[in-house]
Scaffold this motif. Structure first.
Motif, PDB file in Angstrom:
ATOM      1  N   SER A 104       0.840  -1.195   0.000  1.00 20.06           N
ATOM      2  CA  SER A 104       0.000   0.000   0.000  1.00 20.06           C
ATOM      3  C   SER A 104       0.878   1.249   0.000  1.00 20.06           C
ATOM      4  N   ARG A 105       0.262   2.378  -0.286  1.00 17.41           N
ATOM      5  CA  ARG A 105       0.953   3.667  -0.240  1.00 17.41           C
ATOM      6  C   ARG A 105       0.088   4.604   0.588  1.00 17.41           C
ATOM      7  N   MET A 106       0.539   4.880   1.780  1.00 15.13           N
ATOM      8  CA  MET A 106      -0.255   5.730   2.660  1.00 15.13           C
ATOM      9  C   MET A 106      -0.435   7.130   2.082  1.00 15.13           C
ATOM     10  N   ARG A 107      -1.585   7.690   2.377  1.00 15.58           N
ATOM     11  CA  ARG A 107      -1.834   9.111   2.126  1.00 15.58           C
ATOM     12  C   ARG A 107      -2.219   9.713   3.469  1.00 15.58           C
ATOM     13  N   LYS A 108      -1.545  10.806   3.844  1.00 19.97           N
ATOM     14  CA  LYS A 108      -1.828  11.387   5.147  1.00 19.97           C
ATOM     15  C   LYS A 108      -1.693  12.905   5.116  1.00 19.97           C
ATOM     16  N   PHE A 109      -2.560  13.551   5.885  1.00 13.81           N
ATOM     17  CA  PHE A 109      -2.491  14.985   6.113  1.00 13.81           C
ATOM     18  C   PHE A 109      -1.648  15.237   7.356  1.00 13.81           C
ATOM     19  N   TYR A 110      -1.043  16.412   7.427  1.00 14.83           N
ATOM     20  CA  TYR A 110      -0.287  16.758   8.623  1.00 14.83           C
ATOM     21  C   TYR A 110      -0.306  18.271   8.841  1.00 14.83           C
ATOM     22  N   VAL A 111      -0.121  18.670  10.087  1.00 12.30           N
ATOM     23  CA  VAL A 111       0.062  20.074  10.432  1.00 12.30           C
ATOM     24  C   VAL A 111       1.057  20.138  11.586  1.00 12.30           C
ATOM     25  N   ASP A 112       2.023  21.041  11.479  1.00 11.01           N
ATOM     26  CA  ASP A 112       3.031  21.246  12.512  1.00 11.01           C
ATOM     27  C   ASP A 112       2.804  22.601  13.169  1.00 11.01           C
ATOM     28  N   PHE A 113       3.024  22.679  14.479  1.00  8.21           N
ATOM     29  CA  PHE A 113       2.690  23.897  15.203  1.00  8.21           C
ATOM     30  C   PHE A 113       3.500  23.997  16.492  1.00  8.21           C
ATOM     31  N   VAL A 114       3.497  25.174  17.086  1.00  7.74           N
ATOM     32  CA  VAL A 114       4.179  25.428  18.355  1.00  7.74           C
ATOM     33  C   VAL A 114       3.304  26.367  19.181  1.00  7.74           C
ATOM     34  N   GLY A 115       3.758  26.690  20.383  1.00 10.79           N
ATOM     35  CA  GLY A 115       3.052  27.675  21.198  1.00 10.79           C
ATOM     36  C   GLY A 115       2.965  27.274  22.654  1.00 10.79           C
ATOM     37  N   GLN A 116       2.719  28.258  23.498  1.00 10.59           N
ATOM     38  CA  GLN A 116       2.609  28.030  24.929  1.00 10.59           C
ATOM     39  C   GLN A 116       1.444  27.095  25.278  1.00 10.59           C
ATOM     40  N   GLU A 117       0.407  27.085  24.432  1.00  9.29           N
ATOM     41  CA  GLU A 117      -0.770  26.259  24.682  1.00  9.29           C
ATOM     42  C   GLU A 117      -0.758  24.952  23.888  1.00  9.29           C
ATOM     43  N   ALA A 118       0.280  24.739  23.097  1.00  9.13           N
ATOM     44  CA  ALA A 118       0.299  23.607  22.165  1.00  9.13           C
ATOM     45  C   ALA A 118       0.145  22.265  22.882  1.00  9.13           C
ATOM     46  N   PHE A 119       0.963  22.030  23.900  1.00  9.79           N
ATOM     47  CA  PHE A 119       0.926  20.727  24.573  1.00  9.79           C
ATOM     48  C   PHE A 119      -0.419  20.493  25.245  1.00  9.79           C
ATOM     49  N   GLN A 120      -0.940  21.506  25.944  1.00  8.70           N
ATOM     50  CA  GLN A 120      -2.186  21.328  26.669  1.00  8.70           C
ATOM     51  C   GLN A 120      -3.349  21.068  25.723  1.00  8.70           C
ATOM     52  N   LEU A 121      -3.417  21.805  24.612  1.00  6.46           N
ATOM     53  CA  LEU A 121      -4.506  21.618  23.653  1.00  6.46           C
ATOM     54  C   LEU A 121      -4.440  20.230  23.014  1.00  6.46           C
ATOM     55  N   ALA A 122      -3.231  19.784  22.663  1.00  7.01           N
ATOM     56  CA  ALA A 122      -3.074  18.444  22.094  1.00  7.01           C
ATOM     57  C   ALA A 122      -3.402  17.370  23.116  1.00  7.01           C
ATOM     58  N   SER A 123      -3.045  17.613  24.367  1.00  6.96           N
ATOM     59  CA  SER A 123      -3.365  16.657  25.440  1.00  6.96           C
ATOM     60  C   SER A 123      -4.866  16.566  25.657  1.00  6.96           C
ATOM     61  N   ASP A 124      -5.542  17.718  25.641  1.00  9.06           N
ATOM     62  CA  ASP A 124      -6.993  17.727  25.825  1.00  9.06           C
ATOM     63  C   ASP A 124      -7.700  16.929  24.731  1.00  9.06           C
ATOM     64  N   ALA A 125      -7.084  16.874  23.545  1.00  4.07           N
ATOM     65  CA  ALA A 125      -7.650  16.104  22.431  1.00  4.07           C
ATOM     66  C   ALA A 125      -7.288  14.627  22.517  1.00  4.07           C
ATOM     67  N   GLY A 126      -6.516  14.236  23.523  1.00  5.88           N
ATOM     68  CA  GLY A 126      -6.125  12.838  23.689  1.00  5.88           C
ATOM     69  C   GLY A 126      -4.968  12.413  22.819  1.00  5.88           C
ATOM     70  N   LEU A 127      -4.208  13.390  22.322  1.00  2.00           N
ATOM     71  CA  LEU A 127      -3.174  13.085  21.340  1.00  2.00           C
ATOM     72  C   LEU A 127      -1.771  12.910  21.925  1.00  2.00           C
ATOM     73  N   MET A 128      -1.583  13.206  23.188  1.00  3.46           N
ATOM     74  CA  MET A 128      -0.239  13.167  23.739  1.00  3.46           C
ATOM     75  C   MET A 128      -0.020  11.976  24.663  1.00  3.46           C
ATOM     76  N   ASP A 129      -0.773  10.901  24.445  1.00  2.00           N
ATOM     77  CA  ASP A 129      -0.633   9.689  25.256  1.00  2.00           C
ATOM     78  C   ASP A 129       0.235   8.633  24.579  1.00  2.00           C
TER      79      ASP A 129
END
Length: 314
Positions: A101-126
């Motif tokens: 197979s050949r994966m197709r994927k979207f991505y977005v890169d970001f930074v900021g003082q709130e970055a970790f907390q917002l990503a954690s709230d979405a369940g993404l930092m586990d």
């Protein structure tokens, strides 16, 4: 096909066959609450492997096609459509395509003082990927990010920062674990989708798919519109045309040869089906690819893109 321009930063992989990328701010302010740095969508080559001990930014990735392997902080996972995952600047991660197979994927890169907390709230930092339903709703936000990032406007960055917040909220909303009534229907959808991905070359109708997967065509259609945001036949056709595009661009086969291999009665019928998915006939795709490959051709942030997700709505 040329897949990476000289303007791309070093962390961007050249192990892709198709890509559309944007760059907003590769040197973002450290004190800002949230800043989108860059993003895009890529189709992997079969040999795609990214192995990083660290990364300059936070990253979110959504798999929309194909299969792959992911390692986050030493834990291994299988990737398939509907998986979304994230990593931080200090998160060791390895992402690999799973051939054939050949994966197709979207991505977005970001930074900021709130970055970790917002990503954690979405369940993404586990340190594990999430499974989401209504994947097309996340794709719509990724597409909006792409469109706004290219806008000739002083507010483009601000709009993208707000869209990133929206994306994180949508991930929380669409996470499969949040919907206890979903697993059985979604499991059927996954089973059928995997059957299509493995047998698409010999499948011609949704009736064939439904019969082989022991579901009715009506139920099959509802499953794909519910979880994939696109009809089942449209999905089958798109998988077929993705393969056709690879034969045209990578194997350099003639249009009539590809039409024959794909089981079409003639090149005209194949071209109509191809245009239905990609919005352009195969001859134009080949020409645009040749133009991109010329060394003296102008380079911009958008490399070759077979934008079938956008054309799903046309």
């Amino acid at each position: 096909m040329k897949s990476k321009s000289e303007a791309d930063p070093e962390f961007v992989s050249d192990q892709v066959s198709q890509a559309r990328r944007y760059y907003l701010n590769l040197k973002p302010p450290e004190s800002a609450p949230l800043t989108v740095v860059c993003g895009g969508v890529e189709r992997m080559r079969t040999d795609y492997v990214i192995n990083r001990d660290r990364f300059p930014y936070f990253g979110i990735e959504l798999v929309t096609e194909g299969r792959g392997e992911l390692m986050l902080d030493g834990e291994s996972f299988t990737l398939s459509p509907g998986n979304v995952f994230a990593y931080g600047p200090k998160t060791a991660h390895r992402i690999a395509n799973q051939a054939p197979s050949r994966m197709r994927k979207f991505y977005v890169d970001f930074v900021g003082q709130e970055a970790f907390q917002l990503a954690s709230d979405a369940g993404l930092m586990d340190s594990c990927p999430l499974r989401v339903t209504r994947m097309h709703e996340l794709v719509e936000v990724f597409e909006m990010l792409d469109r706004e990032a290219r806008a000739d406007s002083d507010t483009a960055g601000e709009v993208c920062n707000q869209l990133l917040r929206l994306l994180l909220i949508k991930i929380r909303q669409c996470c499969l674990a949040d919907s206890p009534m979903m697993p059985r229907a979604y499991a059927t959808y996954e089973r059928v989708r995997q059957h299509i991905e493995s047998e698409y070359l010999r499948l011609h109708t949704i009736e064939e798919v439904a019969s082989e997967c022991d579901v009715t065509p009506i139920h099959l259609s509802r499953l794909f519109r519910r979880f994939g945001g696109v009809g089942a036949y449209r999905y089958l056709l798109r998988i077929k045309m993705n393969h056709a595009a690879e034969m045209l661009l990578e194997e350099r086969l003639l249009i009539k040869e590809v039409a024959e291999r794909m089981g079409f009665s003639d090149a005209f019928q194949f071209s109509r089906a191809f245009k239905r998915v990609y919005g352009i006939p195969p001859k134009q795709l080949i020409q645009s690819s040749s133009d991109v490959a010329k060394p003296d051709s102008p380079k911009d942030e958008a490399t070759t893109d077979l934008d079938d997700e956008k054309n799903e709505s046309t």
